[in-house]
Design an enzyme around this catalytic site. Structure first.
Site, PDB file in Angstrom:
ATOM      1  N   HIS A   9     -13.134 -13.152   5.317  1.00 46.41           N
ATOM      2  CA  HIS A   9     -12.413 -13.429   4.077  1.00 46.41           C
ATOM      3  C   HIS A   9     -10.979 -13.880   4.343  1.00 46.41           C
ATOM      4  O   HIS A   9     -10.420 -13.664   5.426  1.00 46.41           O
ATOM      5  CB  HIS A   9     -12.395 -12.186   3.183  1.00 46.41           C
ATOM      6  N   GLN A  11      -6.789 -13.819   3.744  1.00 47.03           N
ATOM      7  CA  GLN A  11      -5.841 -12.700   3.839  1.00 47.03           C
ATOM      8  C   GLN A  11      -5.891 -11.841   2.569  1.00 47.03           C
ATOM      9  O   GLN A  11      -5.839 -12.344   1.448  1.00 47.03           O
ATOM     10  CB  GLN A  11      -4.419 -13.225   4.021  1.00 47.03           C
ATOM     11  N   SER A  12      -5.999 -10.523   2.760  1.00 45.20           N
ATOM     12  CA  SER A  12      -5.979  -9.600   1.625  1.00 45.20           C
ATOM     13  C   SER A  12      -4.575  -9.040   1.429  1.00 45.20           C
ATOM     14  O   SER A  12      -3.693  -9.209   2.280  1.00 45.20           O
ATOM     15  CB  SER A  12      -6.957  -8.441   1.860  1.00 45.20           C
ATOM     16  N   ARG A  60     -12.622  -8.852  -1.849  1.00 44.12           N
ATOM     17  CA  ARG A  60     -11.934  -9.860  -1.038  1.00 44.12           C
ATOM     18  C   ARG A  60     -12.920 -10.817  -0.379  1.00 44.12           C
ATOM     19  O   ARG A  60     -12.622 -11.997  -0.213  1.00 44.12           O
ATOM     20  CB  ARG A  60     -11.030  -9.192  -0.005  1.00 44.12           C
ATOM     21  N   GLU A  87     -16.822  -4.136   5.467  1.00 44.71           N
ATOM     22  CA  GLU A  87     -15.971  -3.924   6.637  1.00 44.71           C
ATOM     23  C   GLU A  87     -16.280  -2.575   7.283  1.00 44.71           C
ATOM     24  O   GLU A  87     -16.905  -1.702   6.673  1.00 44.71           O
ATOM     25  CB  GLU A  87     -14.497  -3.986   6.203  1.00 44.71           C
ATOM     26  N   ARG A  88     -15.880  -2.430   8.511  1.00 50.87           N
ATOM     27  CA  ARG A  88     -15.963  -1.127   9.177  1.00 50.87           C
ATOM     28  C   ARG A  88     -15.236  -0.079   8.330  1.00 50.87           C
ATOM     29  O   ARG A  88     -14.161  -0.345   7.785  1.00 50.87           O
ATOM     30  CB  ARG A  88     -15.295  -1.256  10.546  1.00 50.87           C
ATOM     31  N   LYS A  98      -0.446   0.686   9.351  1.00 48.29           N
ATOM     32  CA  LYS A  98      -0.738   0.665  10.782  1.00 48.29           C
ATOM     33  C   LYS A  98       0.480   1.115  11.590  1.00 48.29           C
ATOM     34  O   LYS A  98       0.345   1.863  12.569  1.00 48.29           O
ATOM     35  CB  LYS A  98      -1.172  -0.740  11.203  1.00 48.29           C
ATOM     36  N   ARG A 114      -8.772   0.601  16.793  1.00 45.80           N
ATOM     37  CA  ARG A 114      -8.891  -0.748  16.247  1.00 45.80           C
ATOM     38  C   ARG A 114      -9.791  -1.641  17.085  1.00 45.80           C
ATOM     39  O   ARG A 114     -10.569  -2.422  16.552  1.00 45.80           O
ATOM     40  CB  ARG A 114      -7.512  -1.406  16.135  1.00 45.80           C
ATOM     41  N   ARG A 115      -9.713  -1.547  18.405  1.00 43.07           N
ATOM     42  CA  ARG A 115     -10.361  -2.533  19.263  1.00 43.07           C
ATOM     43  C   ARG A 115     -11.564  -1.995  20.030  1.00 43.07           C
ATOM     44  O   ARG A 115     -12.425  -2.766  20.439  1.00 43.07           O
ATOM     45  CB  ARG A 115      -9.368  -3.090  20.292  1.00 43.07           C
ATOM     46  N   HIS A 182     -16.215  -9.588   6.859  1.00 38.86           N
ATOM     47  CA  HIS A 182     -14.961  -8.967   7.265  1.00 38.86           C
ATOM     48  C   HIS A 182     -14.796  -9.037   8.782  1.00 38.86           C
ATOM     49  O   HIS A 182     -15.761  -9.279   9.511  1.00 38.86           O
ATOM     50  CB  HIS A 182     -14.939  -7.519   6.786  1.00 38.86           C
ATOM     51  N   ASN A 184     -14.436  -6.930  11.338  1.00 41.45           N
ATOM     52  CA  ASN A 184     -15.284  -6.151  12.243  1.00 41.45           C
ATOM     53  C   ASN A 184     -16.763  -6.412  12.032  1.00 41.45           C
ATOM     54  O   ASN A 184     -17.561  -6.344  12.980  1.00 41.45           O
ATOM     55  CB  ASN A 184     -14.979  -4.659  12.101  1.00 41.45           C
TER      56      ASN A 184
END
Length: 239
Positions: A9, A11-12, A60, A87-88, A98, A114-115, A182, A184
């Site tokens: 999507h 930018q939210s 979104r 999304e995750r 964050k 996050r990764r 999304h 992820n």
């Protein structure tokens, strides 16, 4: 030869504010709406067309899909939303800054959440307003399937049954498929399609509203992959 396009999507509002979003139903920013329109124009200009589209149940992604299909004059094609493309689920991080989470837990730990492939953030409680069981859109989903937190691995395990049952069969029929989802969720599909290792997926990021085009033969073997626009390797604009 069937084509599959994966599109994160635009930018939210939470992307703009630097917050974890997950399953929180946050809309696009003005920039996100413009990005979605540009993605639609780019695909139409590249002579892409679609027979069917899939998206999540989060606005979104849905709004991005609407804008894209409007731009491509394809609002008439079937468009199926499903929670499995959400999304995750970021657990207790959802809605939080964050930067603030990095101060609280340390940059290294937040980066793992996050990764990393199997790292799960702290879970939320069942009586938390952010728990999906509190949301009417998930009332028909078996409670044992509703997450309180997820790793990327969990996200992939949620997405792949939907891929196998609904998306892949359309591709096998030779249809062109658009998936608007999304960061992820797209990473999970990319990992599966490209057979990326658990370690290598940590370095793969998905840019907002940059169409990723796959070509697959009738045996569902990958024969081509390219980005449209300015994201040739998919490793810009982090989650």
């Amino acid at each position: 030869m069937a084509k599959l396009v994966l599109l994160r999507h635009g930018q939210s509002l939470f992307n703009l504010e630097g917050r974890f979003t997950g399953w929180m139903d946050i809309d696009l920013s003005e920039r996100g709406r413009a990005e979605a329109g540009e993605a639609g124009w780019l695909m139409k200009s590249s002579s892409l067309s679609f027979d069917i589209a899939f998206t999540s149940v989060l606005k979104r992604a849905i709004r991005t899909l609407w804008i894209v299909l409007d731009e491509m004059d394809l609002m008439w094609i079937p468009a199926l939303p499903c929670w499995r493309l959400n999304e995750r689920f970021y657990g207790d991080l959802q809605g939080k800054s964050k930067a603030e989470m990095e101060k609280m837990y340390g940059c290294a730990q937040v980066q793992k959440w996050r990764r990393g492939f199997s790292e799960r953030p702290p879970a939320i409680a069942l009586d938390d307003d952010r728990y999906p069981g509190m949301d009417a859109r998930y009332r028909d989903v078996q409670e044992s399937l509703l997450p309180r937190t997820e790793s990327l691995q969990d996200t992939q395990e949620r997405v792949l049954p939907f891929w196998r049952a609904l998306i892949a069969p359309e591709l096998q029929k030779g249809k062109n498929v658009l998936v608007v989802s999304h960061g992820n969720t797209v990473r999970a599909l990319v990992k599966h399609l490209e057979n990326i290792s658990d370690q290598e997926i940590e370095n793969v990021e998905i840019a907002t509203a940059q169409p990723l085009v796959y070509e697959l033969d009738d045996q569902m073997r990958l024969v081509g992959r390219r980005y449209l626009g300015s994201a040739p390797d998919g490793q810009q604009k982090g989650k």
